[in-house]
Design a protein around this motif. Structure first.
Motif, PDB file in Angstrom:
ATOM      1  N   LEU A   1       0.827  -1.210   0.000  1.00  9.74           N
ATOM      2  CA  LEU A   1       0.000   0.000   0.000  1.00  9.74           C
ATOM      3  C   LEU A   1       0.860   1.258   0.000  1.00  9.74           C
ATOM      4  O   LEU A   1       0.528   2.241  -0.668  1.00  9.74           O
ATOM      5  CB  LEU A   1      -0.964  -0.024   1.178  1.00  9.74           C
TER       6      LEU A   1
ATOM      7  N   ARG B   1       1.892   2.468  -3.224  1.00  4.18           N
ATOM      8  CA  ARG B   1       0.792   3.051  -3.984  1.00  4.18           C
ATOM      9  C   ARG B   1       0.279   4.336  -3.345  1.00  4.18           C
ATOM     10  O   ARG B   1      -0.846   4.749  -3.555  1.00  4.18           O
ATOM     11  CB  ARG B   1      -0.321   2.030  -4.148  1.00  4.18           C
TER      12      ARG B   1
ATOM     13  N   ARG C   1     -10.614   4.660  -4.747  1.00 10.73           N
ATOM     14  CA  ARG C   1      -9.810   3.558  -5.282  1.00 10.73           C
ATOM     15  C   ARG C   1     -10.599   2.800  -6.340  1.00 10.73           C
ATOM     16  O   ARG C   1     -11.745   2.417  -6.114  1.00 10.73           O
ATOM     17  CB  ARG C   1      -9.385   2.606  -4.159  1.00 10.73           C
TER      18      ARG C   1
ATOM     19  N   PHE D   1      -7.028  -1.143  -8.574  1.00  4.90           N
ATOM     20  CA  PHE D   1      -6.395  -1.105  -7.254  1.00  4.90           C
ATOM     21  C   PHE D   1      -6.924  -2.232  -6.386  1.00  4.90           C
ATOM     22  O   PHE D   1      -6.154  -2.961  -5.744  1.00  4.90           O
ATOM     23  CB  PHE D   1      -6.650   0.254  -6.587  1.00  4.90           C
TER      24      PHE D   1
ATOM     25  N   GLU E   1      -5.606  -5.643  -7.582  1.00  5.61           N
ATOM     26  CA  GLU E   1      -4.188  -5.830  -7.217  1.00  5.61           C
ATOM     27  C   GLU E   1      -4.048  -6.096  -5.720  1.00  5.61           C
ATOM     28  O   GLU E   1      -3.256  -6.948  -5.308  1.00  5.61           O
ATOM     29  CB  GLU E   1      -3.371  -4.599  -7.597  1.00  5.61           C
TER      30      GLU E   1
END
Length: 137
Positions: free
Chosen positions: A27, A30, A81, A85, A88
């Motif tokens: 996370l 990202r 999101r 996202f 993944e």
């Protein structure tokens, strides 16, 4: 503010830490601040999780010693999101938990949550997750 709740058979502290660190790093890569990632583990009793009227423990091969036996995961992420996202992140959760071809049950549910609906402690007070921290440089 991503919150990941994992219900599974008991995991050792090192195993839980490895999962939490892996998901936090994923996370953070990202754009999520590591301190905003919450991973909560709950050990569930045998025969307390059912799918199709069957306890998932009955679906687990008796000789399955390695990898994920079964789990139910709930993930709260911001409403901004997208599906890519979430997809993944679901794959990363599965890998972190040790999903194999012998895992009979893994359920991952996403709950998009508006950050204004999440409240966090900040210097003895609560603030909405969409509000900047107090005294932040």
């Amino acid at each position: 503010m991503p919150t990941i709740e994992i219900l599974s058979p008991p995991m050792t502290v090192p195993a839980r830490r490895a999962v939490a660190v892996r998901l936090t790093r994923f996370l953070a890569a990202r754009g999520v601040a590591p301190g905003h990632v919450v991973v909560h583990f709950t050990a569930i009793e045998p025969n307390s999780l059912f799918s199709g009227g069957m306890p998932v423990t009955a679906l687990t091969p008796a000789d399955a010693d390695e990898g994920l036996r079964y789990a139910r995961v709930t993930v709260c992420v911001g409403t901004g999101r997208d599906e890519a996202f979430r997809s993944e992140l679901a794959e990363e959760i599965a890998a972190a938990l040790g999903l194999t071809e012998r895992t009979p049950f893994l359920y991952i549910e996403f709950r998009p949550t508006d950050p204004s609906h999440v409240h966090l402690a900040d210097q003895g007070r609560l603030r909405s997750a969409d509000t900047p921290r107090r005294n932040q440089p």
